[in-house]
Write a protein that holds these residues in place. Structure first.
Motif, PDB file in Angstrom:
ATOM      1  N   ARG A  13      -4.407   2.706  -9.967  1.00 10.42           N
ATOM      2  CA  ARG A  13      -5.094   3.357 -10.086  1.00 10.42           C
ATOM      3  C   ARG A  13      -6.320   2.488  -8.978  1.00 10.42           C
ATOM      4  O   ARG A  13      -6.976   3.105  -8.067  1.00 10.42           O
ATOM      5  N   HIS A  37      -6.033   1.680  -5.074  1.00  7.56           N
ATOM      6  CA  HIS A  37      -5.861   2.780  -4.522  1.00  7.56           C
ATOM      7  C   HIS A  37      -6.669   3.294  -3.850  1.00  7.56           C
ATOM      8  O   HIS A  37      -6.639   4.153  -3.202  1.00  7.56           O
ATOM      9  N   ASP A  38      -7.224   4.019  -4.801  1.00 11.63           N
ATOM     10  CA  ASP A  38      -8.681   5.067  -4.884  1.00 11.63           C
ATOM     11  C   ASP A  38      -9.981   4.039  -3.780  1.00 11.63           C
ATOM     12  O   ASP A  38     -10.165   4.535  -2.947  1.00 11.63           O
ATOM     13  N   ARG A  93       0.478   4.082  -3.239  1.00 10.45           N
ATOM     14  CA  ARG A  93       0.349   5.144  -2.904  1.00 10.45           C
ATOM     15  C   ARG A  93       2.115   6.136  -3.281  1.00 10.45           C
ATOM     16  O   ARG A  93       0.721   7.684  -3.724  1.00 10.45           O
ATOM     17  N   SER A  97       1.014  -1.706   0.069  1.00 10.84           N
ATOM     18  CA  SER A  97      -0.509  -0.200  -0.127  1.00 10.84           C
ATOM     19  C   SER A  97       1.102   1.374   0.160  1.00 10.84           C
ATOM     20  O   SER A  97       0.621   2.216  -0.470  1.00 10.84           O
ATOM     21  N   VAL A  98       1.820   1.074   0.849  1.00 11.60           N
ATOM     22  CA  VAL A  98       2.742   2.593   1.404  1.00 11.60           C
ATOM     23  C   VAL A  98       3.330   2.537  -0.393  1.00 11.60           C
ATOM     24  O   VAL A  98       3.437   4.145  -1.557  1.00 11.60           O
ATOM     25  N   SER A 127      -8.019   3.882  -0.256  1.00  9.16           N
ATOM     26  CA  SER A 127      -8.783   5.142  -0.259  1.00  9.16           C
ATOM     27  C   SER A 127      -9.658   5.924   0.631  1.00  9.16           C
ATOM     28  O   SER A 127      -9.681   6.431   1.476  1.00  9.16           O
ATOM     29  N   ALA A 137       0.726   6.145  -6.983  1.00  8.66           N
ATOM     30  CA  ALA A 137      -0.187   6.710  -7.230  1.00  8.66           C
ATOM     31  C   ALA A 137       0.229   8.508  -7.504  1.00  8.66           C
ATOM     32  O   ALA A 137      -1.004   9.074  -7.674  1.00  8.66           O
ATOM     33  N   VAL A 138       0.878   8.607  -6.258  1.00 10.09           N
ATOM     34  CA  VAL A 138       0.735  10.300  -6.086  1.00 10.09           C
ATOM     35  C   VAL A 138       2.004  10.813  -6.971  1.00 10.09           C
ATOM     36  O   VAL A 138       1.613  12.225  -7.419  1.00 10.09           O
TER      37      VAL A 138
END
Length: 148
Positions: free
Chosen positions: A99, A102-103, A42, A38-39, A106, A45-46
């Motif tokens: 994506r 992640h979305d 992310r 997850s880290v 989140s 993703a950013v």
């Protein structure tokens, strides 16, 4: 809910960290994702587009305080799961499936986070942010000195 005032110290910080992490890991487990994945996801993703693999690994090692070999392994897991893609020269990028994952995770954690932080004055959050940033900076320096 009542709270007792405690001075910030290692135990208080650890308890807050692990309480939040347990929530995140509960959500991640439902999606078959580890905390480390997850880290890493992310960070991809950013990023504004593909990121160099070494840059991504550096971000993971800095965030999780793990060895580069472990971070490379996590990147490989995400590539194998088709959540990240390794380009020839363009670096690593998040895939559409990555994506969406992640979305989703989140989106599931955002309302929980909002409830946790609800009612805490902005001034208190600002002070906590400054103190925790300073503690992190100092701990990173101590870790660097220990691992030389």
């Amino acid at each position: 809910m009542t709270t007792t005032t405690q001075l910030v110290g290692p135990r208080v910080i650890a308890l807050a960290h692990y309480a939040g992490r347990a929530i995140l890991e509960t959500v991640l487990t439902r999606h078959g994702v580890t905390f480390q994945q997850s880290v890493t996801l992310r960070l991809a993703a950013v990023a504004e587009g593909p990121v160099g693999r070494e840059e991504l690994v550096d971000g993971v090692t800095g965030a999780l305080k793990v060895e580069a070999t472990e971070a490379h392994g996590v990147v490989d897991e995400l590539i194998a799961a088709r959540l990240l893609a390794q380009g020839e020269a363009s670096g690593v990028r998040i895939t559409d499936a990555g994506r969406r994952l992640h979305d989703r995770t989140s989106g599931e954690t955002a309302p929980i986070t909002a409830r946790i932080y609800d009612g805490i004055p902005a001034e208190d959050l600002a002070v906590a942010g400054r103190v925790l940033s300073l503690i992190t900076e100092r701990a990173d320096a101590e870790l660097a000195a220990l691992t030389k």
